[in-house]
Motif scaffolding. Sequence first.
Motif, PDB file in Angstrom:
ATOM      1  N   PHE A  95       0.801  -1.226   0.000  1.00  0.00           N
ATOM      2  CA  PHE A  95       0.000   0.000   0.000  1.00  0.00           C
ATOM      3  C   PHE A  95       0.828   1.268   0.000  1.00  0.00           C
ATOM      4  O   PHE A  95       0.307   2.342  -0.217  1.00  0.00           O
ATOM      5  CB  PHE A  95      -0.946  -0.014   1.200  1.00  0.00           C
ATOM      6  N   SER A  96       2.104   1.148   0.280  1.00  0.00           N
ATOM      7  CA  SER A  96       2.939   2.340   0.288  1.00  0.00           C
ATOM      8  C   SER A  96       4.027   2.157  -0.769  1.00  0.00           C
ATOM      9  O   SER A  96       4.670   1.113  -0.829  1.00  0.00           O
ATOM     10  CB  SER A  96       3.569   2.511   1.664  1.00  0.00           C
ATOM     11  N   HIS A  97       4.185   3.192  -1.581  1.00  0.00           N
ATOM     12  CA  HIS A  97       5.171   3.080  -2.663  1.00  0.00           C
ATOM     13  C   HIS A  97       6.189   4.197  -2.587  1.00  0.00           C
ATOM     14  O   HIS A  97       6.840   4.518  -3.560  1.00  0.00           O
ATOM     15  CB  HIS A  97       4.462   3.066  -4.010  1.00  0.00           C
ATOM     16  N   GLN A  98       6.310   4.771  -1.412  1.00  0.00           N
ATOM     17  CA  GLN A  98       7.290   5.841  -1.235  1.00  0.00           C
ATOM     18  C   GLN A  98       8.684   5.245  -1.155  1.00  0.00           C
ATOM     19  O   GLN A  98       8.846   4.071  -0.850  1.00  0.00           O
ATOM     20  CB  GLN A  98       6.998   6.579   0.062  1.00  0.00           C
ATOM     21  N   GLY A  99       9.662   6.097  -1.333  1.00  0.00           N
ATOM     22  CA  GLY A  99      11.038   5.652  -1.155  1.00  0.00           C
ATOM     23  C   GLY A  99      11.881   5.830  -2.394  1.00  0.00           C
ATOM     24  O   GLY A  99      11.376   5.736  -3.514  1.00  0.00           O
TER      25      GLY A  99
ATOM     26  N   ASN B 274       2.752   0.506  -9.892  1.00  0.00           N
ATOM     27  CA  ASN B 274       3.361   1.200  -8.767  1.00  0.00           C
ATOM     28  C   ASN B 274       4.661   0.501  -8.392  1.00  0.00           C
ATOM     29  O   ASN B 274       4.781  -0.716  -8.532  1.00  0.00           O
ATOM     30  CB  ASN B 274       2.409   1.227  -7.573  1.00  0.00           C
ATOM     31  N   PRO B 275       5.626   1.259  -7.873  1.00  0.00           N
ATOM     32  CA  PRO B 275       6.913   0.633  -7.564  1.00  0.00           C
ATOM     33  C   PRO B 275       6.929  -0.082  -6.210  1.00  0.00           C
ATOM     34  O   PRO B 275       6.184   0.279  -5.300  1.00  0.00           O
ATOM     35  CB  PRO B 275       7.876   1.823  -7.551  1.00  0.00           C
TER      36      PRO B 275
ATOM     37  N   ARG C  46       9.391   5.499 -15.349  1.00  0.00           N
ATOM     38  CA  ARG C  46       9.996   4.180 -15.241  1.00  0.00           C
ATOM     39  C   ARG C  46      11.350   4.145 -15.961  1.00  0.00           C
ATOM     40  O   ARG C  46      12.323   3.599 -15.443  1.00  0.00           O
ATOM     41  CB  ARG C  46       9.062   3.136 -15.833  1.00  0.00           C
TER      42      ARG C  46
ATOM     43  N   GLN D  46      10.665   7.925  -9.071  1.00  0.00           N
ATOM     44  CA  GLN D  46       9.601   7.281  -8.298  1.00  0.00           C
ATOM     45  C   GLN D  46       8.254   7.897  -8.657  1.00  0.00           C
ATOM     46  O   GLN D  46       8.141   9.103  -8.886  1.00  0.00           O
ATOM     47  CB  GLN D  46       9.899   7.445  -6.802  1.00  0.00           C
ATOM     48  N   LEU D  47       7.219   7.059  -8.701  1.00  0.00           N
ATOM     49  CA  LEU D  47       5.864   7.537  -9.013  1.00  0.00           C
ATOM     50  C   LEU D  47       4.863   6.696  -8.236  1.00  0.00           C
ATOM     51  O   LEU D  47       4.961   5.472  -8.232  1.00  0.00           O
ATOM     52  CB  LEU D  47       5.594   7.391 -10.516  1.00  0.00           C
ATOM     53  N   GLU D  48       3.951   7.339  -7.560  1.00  0.00           N
ATOM     54  CA  GLU D  48       2.864   6.582  -6.934  1.00  0.00           C
ATOM     55  C   GLU D  48       1.542   7.156  -7.398  1.00  0.00           C
ATOM     56  O   GLU D  48       1.332   8.360  -7.396  1.00  0.00           O
ATOM     57  CB  GLU D  48       2.943   6.634  -5.405  1.00  0.00           C
ATOM     58  N   PHE D  49       0.644   6.255  -7.783  1.00  0.00           N
ATOM     59  CA  PHE D  49      -0.665   6.696  -8.253  1.00  0.00           C
ATOM     60  C   PHE D  49      -1.712   5.717  -7.746  1.00  0.00           C
ATOM     61  O   PHE D  49      -1.404   4.657  -7.210  1.00  0.00           O
ATOM     62  CB  PHE D  49      -0.699   6.746  -9.781  1.00  0.00           C
TER      63      PHE D  49
ATOM     64  N   ASN E 212       9.121  11.113  -5.028  1.00  0.00           N
ATOM     65  CA  ASN E 212       8.916  11.191  -3.571  1.00  0.00           C
ATOM     66  C   ASN E 212       8.395  12.539  -3.094  1.00  0.00           C
ATOM     67  O   ASN E 212       8.386  12.803  -1.899  1.00  0.00           O
ATOM     68  CB  ASN E 212      10.188  10.823  -2.815  1.00  0.00           C
TER      69      ASN E 212
ATOM     70  N   TYR F 217       5.157  14.242  -2.565  1.00  0.00           N
ATOM     71  CA  TYR F 217       3.776  13.790  -2.517  1.00  0.00           C
ATOM     72  C   TYR F 217       2.823  14.968  -2.372  1.00  0.00           C
ATOM     73  O   TYR F 217       3.224  16.070  -1.988  1.00  0.00           O
ATOM     74  CB  TYR F 217       3.589  12.809  -1.351  1.00  0.00           C
TER      75      TYR F 217
END
Lengths: 301, 318
Positions: A75-79, A90-91, B237, B242-245, B261, B263
């Motif tokens: 659930f967390s993809h920070q970092g 998502n990474p 990529r 880094q990417l969060e969606f 990172n 956010y």
Amino acid sequence: MKKDTFSGFHPVVNMLYFVFVIGFAMILNHPLYLGVSLVSAVIYSIYLKGKKGIRFQLLCLLPLMIITMLLNPLFSHQGVTILTYFPNGNPLTLESILYGIAAAVVLITIITWFGCFNEIMTSDKIIYLFGRVIPALSLVLTMALRFVPRFLSQIKQITNARKCIGQGVQEGSMRKRIRHGIKILSVLVMRSMEHSVDTADSMKNRGYGLPGRTEFSIYYFDRRDKYVLVFLLLCGAGIIAGLVSGSLKFLYYPAFGSVILKGTQNVFYIAYVLLCLLPLFINVKEDLKWKSLNRVSPFKT
Amino acid sequence: MLIISFFLPSGPKDAVNSTDENNRTDIGSGFSLADSEENNSYGTADQSAAAGSSVVTDSSAAAGNPAVTDHSSSADQSPAADDSRTGKGHPDKTNKGSVGSGMRSNRKSDSKESDQSGKADTGKSGTYKGVFSSGKSRSSKKPKDKQGRVLGKDKYQTDPVPSGKPVPVEPKDVDVNQNKKYTCTFSIRCDSILDHISLFDQDKLSVLPKNGTVFAAGTVAFSEGESVFDLLKRVTRDKKIQLEFEHVPIYNSAHIEGIHNLYEFDCGALSGWTYRVNQWFPNYGCSRYQVKDGDVVEWLYTCNLGKDVGNHYSVING
């Protein structure tokens, strides 16, 4: 429970100790601090509960830890360190895994500390500490804390008694078994309700919580309590100072911080190690003394 | 009805394949069609019955007879065709039905001009749209603006798109054509954080680029049919950013939570990522914006709901 010297200390000392260790376990997130707290909690729990403690650690807490650990990266993809990508794009990051481990360690550390708390802080100690300040709450608290173990022992009693008259849960058809099971449950609930009403009446009759009521207690605040209390307060104050100054701050996101302690951080760390291991020190010292006394005892030879 | 025409599956395909002007005229015709439909059928029509019939005609076309609609190249011819299919419908019904098929035939002819997309596929989605449009027409009459376009939100909470701007394209209606490559200019910037550094989460200073550039403006290749979101995903990529969606079903789009990172909410409660294409901030999600050749796509970090990066839409609409 094994003979535990720490539980023989004054309830104020016991309580303060648990307030500190559980509170700090919740607040501090530096990996080294987590490690110390976890290790001392597990050792103390096993020391207190023996084989049962080991079984609880392995069967309940280890799976819980693993599940919690795995959930965070989902659930967390920070970092900043991207290891790979999930199918949805998502990474998966190293930091999220490490944070998951840390969160899992915090969780099981606190559960383990509370397990120790239950062993040490018996209901009479809680009543002693809070009976005058918050009478109703402390009574409810002790009754609630007592509820589960009482329930378990009573269920055993009732099951055995029912078995004797041929109505155990293992006998008869499915329907009968269910009926027997329900009967046991009903007896159990009835008994515990009656017991709680009895307790409430009894406490009321004794004038529990009324002004001017005196209380008997077997607790003395003697010299060793004083020393340990001062020691606890010093350690606690040191760690709180470290927290306030911000030198105990540790970042998991966006990048995993440096684990190595520098300068004054070492002082705080030593204070924390001593705090966490305090009951073990006391117990081991006492055990050694007991053994050495036995060795020279004139009665044994 | 107008809003629904945004979702016609062929519309998006046209948007990909035709030039900008063509695209606009298509939409324009869509509007006039919807307009005439409203004038004809509303007011006198028993609306629920009309809605029902439009489903019937649509599904019958989808089930067996795509050829009929294929032959009818204009909306004028289709009432006859619909009459023959629905048989003894009452006049309102046929009228309404004709509009449905008219829209469909319009779509068909468009797709014949521009694309070799499967006919059966279009027919199916036509059925779906028919059901959908019936649901819409049951609701009360929508207010219109000066150009005759219906005001109000579409199925995915999007306000009407300003004239001349590309309409949203649902990702599920698009097949990315890997063989057709185009280029666009792409950049990711967070200058606004540098201007509002006091609001910024101090723990994240280590990842904040000193010049405000996460990805410097550069030419990026993309396949035909890719959305701004696809582009962002691919570029981040490739460049190890880094990417969060998160996919948000009610907007049918990805919601970008963080890039590099950085956010949302890291720089105050009104902060987050927003995007701009050709100096316009689209009023819909990045998964629904199809990139065209030569577009200038920018991802910008805002600290004040877009106002600080020049999104006047958010200023006007609160």
